[in-house]
Design a protein around this motif. Structure first.
Motif, PDB file in Angstrom:
ATOM      1  N   ARG A 152       0.911  -1.180   0.034  1.00  0.00           N
ATOM      2  CA  ARG A 152       0.041   0.022  -0.097  1.00  0.00           C
ATOM      3  C   ARG A 152       0.736   1.289   0.036  1.00  0.00           C
ATOM      4  O   ARG A 152       0.634   2.171  -0.650  1.00  0.00           O
ATOM      5  CB  ARG A 152      -0.672  -0.117   1.136  1.00  0.00           C
ATOM      6  N   ALA A 153       1.908   1.329   0.870  1.00  0.00           N
ATOM      7  CA  ALA A 153       2.852   2.413   0.978  1.00  0.00           C
ATOM      8  C   ALA A 153       3.535   2.609  -0.311  1.00  0.00           C
ATOM      9  O   ALA A 153       3.655   3.788  -0.565  1.00  0.00           O
ATOM     10  CB  ALA A 153       3.690   2.380   1.935  1.00  0.00           C
ATOM     11  N   GLU A 154       4.159   1.509  -0.772  1.00  0.00           N
ATOM     12  CA  GLU A 154       4.952   1.827  -1.969  1.00  0.00           C
ATOM     13  C   GLU A 154       4.264   2.163  -3.160  1.00  0.00           C
ATOM     14  O   GLU A 154       4.667   3.134  -4.245  1.00  0.00           O
ATOM     15  CB  GLU A 154       5.546   0.229  -2.265  1.00  0.00           C
ATOM     16  N   ILE A 155       2.946   1.556  -3.501  1.00  0.00           N
ATOM     17  CA  ILE A 155       2.320   2.026  -4.592  1.00  0.00           C
ATOM     18  C   ILE A 155       1.807   3.514  -4.616  1.00  0.00           C
ATOM     19  O   ILE A 155       1.999   4.117  -5.377  1.00  0.00           O
ATOM     20  CB  ILE A 155       1.017   0.917  -4.815  1.00  0.00           C
ATOM     21  N   VAL A 156       1.502   4.170  -3.468  1.00  0.00           N
ATOM     22  CA  VAL A 156       1.229   5.444  -3.185  1.00  0.00           C
ATOM     23  C   VAL A 156       2.293   6.442  -3.517  1.00  0.00           C
ATOM     24  O   VAL A 156       2.346   7.284  -4.150  1.00  0.00           O
ATOM     25  CB  VAL A 156       0.582   5.755  -1.777  1.00  0.00           C
ATOM     26  N   ALA A 157       3.522   5.999  -2.868  1.00  0.00           N
ATOM     27  CA  ALA A 157       4.689   6.659  -3.058  1.00  0.00           C
ATOM     28  C   ALA A 157       5.127   6.497  -4.480  1.00  0.00           C
ATOM     29  O   ALA A 157       5.432   7.835  -5.100  1.00  0.00           O
ATOM     30  CB  ALA A 157       5.832   6.006  -2.427  1.00  0.00           C
ATOM     31  N   ALA A 158       5.180   5.501  -5.291  1.00  0.00           N
ATOM     32  CA  ALA A 158       5.377   5.370  -6.471  1.00  0.00           C
ATOM     33  C   ALA A 158       4.572   6.232  -7.635  1.00  0.00           C
ATOM     34  O   ALA A 158       5.073   6.953  -8.425  1.00  0.00           O
ATOM     35  CB  ALA A 158       5.471   3.866  -7.233  1.00  0.00           C
ATOM     36  N   TYR A 159       3.275   6.279  -7.171  1.00  0.00           N
ATOM     37  CA  TYR A 159       2.317   7.043  -8.061  1.00  0.00           C
ATOM     38  C   TYR A 159       2.479   8.535  -7.873  1.00  0.00           C
ATOM     39  O   TYR A 159       2.381   9.231  -8.751  1.00  0.00           O
ATOM     40  CB  TYR A 159       0.779   6.866  -7.278  1.00  0.00           C
ATOM     41  N   ILE A 160       2.660   8.957  -6.703  1.00  0.00           N
ATOM     42  CA  ILE A 160       3.041  10.419  -6.285  1.00  0.00           C
ATOM     43  C   ILE A 160       4.337  10.915  -7.013  1.00  0.00           C
ATOM     44  O   ILE A 160       4.562  11.875  -7.645  1.00  0.00           O
ATOM     45  CB  ILE A 160       3.329  10.775  -4.959  1.00  0.00           C
ATOM     46  N   LYS A 161       5.373   9.890  -6.908  1.00  0.00           N
ATOM     47  CA  LYS A 161       6.644  10.413  -7.604  1.00  0.00           C
ATOM     48  C   LYS A 161       6.666  10.459  -8.826  1.00  0.00           C
ATOM     49  O   LYS A 161       7.289  11.258  -9.643  1.00  0.00           O
ATOM     50  CB  LYS A 161       7.642   9.340  -7.246  1.00  0.00           C
ATOM     51  N   SER A 162       5.926   9.542  -9.886  1.00  0.00           N
ATOM     52  CA  SER A 162       5.489   9.593 -11.184  1.00  0.00           C
ATOM     53  C   SER A 162       4.809  11.012 -11.581  1.00  0.00           C
ATOM     54  O   SER A 162       4.732  11.209 -12.979  1.00  0.00           O
ATOM     55  CB  SER A 162       4.819   8.339 -11.539  1.00  0.00           C
ATOM     56  N   HIS A 163       4.157  11.812 -10.637  1.00  0.00           N
ATOM     57  CA  HIS A 163       3.520  12.782 -11.001  1.00  0.00           C
ATOM     58  C   HIS A 163       4.134  14.305 -10.796  1.00  0.00           C
ATOM     59  O   HIS A 163       3.914  15.332 -11.068  1.00  0.00           O
ATOM     60  CB  HIS A 163       2.134  12.660 -10.461  1.00  0.00           C
ATOM     61  N   ILE A 164       5.040  14.037  -9.780  1.00  0.00           N
ATOM     62  CA  ILE A 164       5.743  15.473  -9.253  1.00  0.00           C
ATOM     63  C   ILE A 164       7.127  14.945  -8.715  1.00  0.00           C
ATOM     64  O   ILE A 164       7.268  14.046  -7.923  1.00  0.00           O
ATOM     65  CB  ILE A 164       4.805  16.102  -8.295  1.00  0.00           C
ATOM     66  N   ASN A 165       7.770  15.982  -8.916  1.00  0.00           N
ATOM     67  CA  ASN A 165       9.405  15.686  -8.446  1.00  0.00           C
ATOM     68  C   ASN A 165       9.362  16.090  -6.933  1.00  0.00           C
ATOM     69  O   ASN A 165       9.455  17.349  -6.532  1.00  0.00           O
ATOM     70  CB  ASN A 165      10.435  16.414  -9.276  1.00  0.00           C
ATOM     71  N   LEU A 166       9.284  15.308  -6.009  1.00  0.00           N
ATOM     72  CA  LEU A 166       9.382  15.516  -4.600  1.00  0.00           C
ATOM     73  C   LEU A 166       9.880  14.465  -3.698  1.00  0.00           C
ATOM     74  O   LEU A 166       9.859  13.354  -4.382  1.00  0.00           O
ATOM     75  CB  LEU A 166       7.728  15.758  -4.036  1.00  0.00           C
ATOM     76  N   VAL A 167      10.465  14.871  -2.517  1.00  0.00           N
ATOM     77  CA  VAL A 167      11.031  13.918  -1.559  1.00  0.00           C
ATOM     78  C   VAL A 167       9.970  13.363  -1.004  1.00  0.00           C
ATOM     79  O   VAL A 167       9.213  13.782  -0.377  1.00  0.00           O
ATOM     80  CB  VAL A 167      11.821  14.584  -0.746  1.00  0.00           C
ATOM     81  N   VAL A 168       9.908  11.755  -1.270  1.00  0.00           N
ATOM     82  CA  VAL A 168       8.781  10.917  -0.832  1.00  0.00           C
ATOM     83  C   VAL A 168       9.498   9.895   0.219  1.00  0.00           C
ATOM     84  O   VAL A 168      10.148   9.108  -0.341  1.00  0.00           O
ATOM     85  CB  VAL A 168       7.830  10.369  -1.732  1.00  0.00           C
ATOM     86  N   ALA A 169       9.199   9.736   1.379  1.00  0.00           N
ATOM     87  CA  ALA A 169       9.672   8.566   2.241  1.00  0.00           C
ATOM     88  C   ALA A 169       8.398   7.768   2.450  1.00  0.00           C
ATOM     89  O   ALA A 169       7.522   8.324   3.086  1.00  0.00           O
ATOM     90  CB  ALA A 169      10.267   9.313   3.433  1.00  0.00           C
ATOM     91  N   ALA A 170       8.693   6.490   2.199  1.00  0.00           N
ATOM     92  CA  ALA A 170       7.524   5.408   2.437  1.00  0.00           C
ATOM     93  C   ALA A 170       8.003   4.549   3.485  1.00  0.00           C
ATOM     94  O   ALA A 170       8.852   3.996   3.521  1.00  0.00           O
ATOM     95  CB  ALA A 170       7.298   4.567   1.034  1.00  0.00           C
ATOM     96  N   ASP A 171       7.135   4.207   4.449  1.00  0.00           N
ATOM     97  CA  ASP A 171       7.186   3.464   5.631  1.00  0.00           C
ATOM     98  C   ASP A 171       6.233   2.403   5.495  1.00  0.00           C
ATOM     99  O   ASP A 171       5.125   2.441   5.724  1.00  0.00           O
ATOM    100  CB  ASP A 171       7.053   4.496   6.896  1.00  0.00           C
ATOM    101  N   TRP A 172       6.977   1.233   5.393  1.00  0.00           N
ATOM    102  CA  TRP A 172       6.194   0.047   5.357  1.00  0.00           C
ATOM    103  C   TRP A 172       6.424  -1.092   6.298  1.00  0.00           C
ATOM    104  O   TRP A 172       6.156  -2.203   6.229  1.00  0.00           O
ATOM    105  CB  TRP A 172       6.271  -0.960   3.694  1.00  0.00           C
ATOM    106  N   LYS A 173       6.765  -0.397   7.601  1.00  0.00           N
ATOM    107  CA  LYS A 173       7.088  -1.426   8.713  1.00  0.00           C
ATOM    108  C   LYS A 173       5.536  -1.856   9.061  1.00  0.00           C
ATOM    109  O   LYS A 173       5.073  -0.994   9.477  1.00  0.00           O
ATOM    110  CB  LYS A 173       7.816  -0.822   9.699  1.00  0.00           C
ATOM    111  N   ALA A 174       5.274  -2.797   8.921  1.00  0.00           N
ATOM    112  CA  ALA A 174       3.581  -3.172   9.226  1.00  0.00           C
ATOM    113  C   ALA A 174       3.179  -2.730  10.375  1.00  0.00           C
ATOM    114  O   ALA A 174       3.682  -3.088  11.263  1.00  0.00           O
ATOM    115  CB  ALA A 174       3.520  -4.909   8.750  1.00  0.00           C
TER     116      ALA A 174
END
Length: 277
Positions: free
Chosen positions: A80-102
């Motif tokens: 869930r976290a990775e897919i959202v992070a990847a989607y945002i990164k594909s639309h805008i140049n921004l620093v995105v940190a994804a935390d997937w520690k369940a």
């Protein structure tokens, strides 16, 4: 230090802009075992990406409820976290940190349908805002003094919205410009000790049952804001028996819809509900 130098430093302190991080949280919710973006969540992200003006960075955390095993939920949170992070990164140049520690959230009531609130992704938005160092706090406008003068006339069951007591984004601490107003309210309540009341905390945005408090690291932001005022009153001489506190999350916004940052500012507030005299 000579007089000219002292005046120069005073003027400089009053005018130099400082940078501070002011986080907001946006939430995406998922169906059971779902990790791909639904059409609704995709639309929400598209709208979010268009609004990224003055944003410094994002922190994204995936959550899962108690359904499934621990390892399964770890994978689900991560996806869930990775897919959202990847989607945002594909639309805008921004620093995105994804935390997937369940983050397998616990709940007292367990059933076959799980907990919809905990099947989600939190997107914490850190904006760069400008603040100013002011040598002396500004005096509160006389309108606030006039406004609370009507508290004794409000009947039991009536309430007074105090948008002059607003809070920092994602925190339970008042904005600095509101502290003088709180002192005025304290003085009035001391002089009218017959008034009993409930302090009601509010948050901005549609954050589900309640917002995340970045200071206490829990999801009781509106409750913590009300308790902050409650604790302040107790510490400064108001009898605890006169008052209670309660969080209402974003269920009763002062401004709706929230179209600007100022609208959100006004919704981060408290209200006083008169419970007795």
């Amino acid at each position: 230090m000579n007089l000219k130098l002292g005046l120069f430093l005073l003027i400089t302190l009053r005018t130099i802009p400082l940078f501070a991080s002011a986080p907001d949280t946006v939430r995406l919710y998922y169906k059971i075992a779902e990790f791909e973006l639904s059409a609704c969540n995709q639309k929400k992200l598209d709208s979010l990406c268009k609004s990224f003006k003055g944003v410094d960075n994002l922190h994204i955390t995936g959550f899962a409820d108690y359904l499934g095993t621990g390892p399964d939920n770890a994978v689900l949170s991560q996806k869930r976290a990775e897919i959202v992070a990847a989607y945002i990164k594909s639309h805008i140049n921004l620093v995105v940190a994804a935390d997937w520690k369940a983050v397998e959230m616990s709940t007292a009531k367990k059933g076959p349908l799980g907990d919809p609130f905990n099947r989600r992704v939190d997107i914490v938005i850190n904006k760069i805002v400008h603040t100013k160092v002011v040598a002396q706090p500004q005096l509160p406008p006389p309108q606030f003094t006039d406004k609370i003068a009507h508290l004794s006339n409000i009947e039991v069951g009536g309430s007074l919205a105090l948008e002059e007591l607003t809070f920092q984004s994602a925190r339970h601490f008042l904005n600095p410009e509101c502290e003088a107003n709180l002192k005025i309210l304290l003085s009035y309540l001391k002089q009218h000790d017959n008034i009993r009341f409930e302090i009601q905390g509010h948050i901005c945005c549609d954050n589900g049952p309640d917002g995340m408090d970045i200071d206490s690291r829990d999801y009781k932001l509106s409750v913590n804001r009300a308790k902050f005022i409650y604790d302040y009153f107790v510490k400064n001489g108001i009898d605890a028996k006169r008052m209670t506190y309660k969080g209402l999350a974003s269920t009763k916004p002062k401004v709706y819809p929230e179209l600007t940052d100022h609208d959100k500012y006004l919704n981060r507030r408290v209200e006083l509900l008169i419970t007795g005299k």
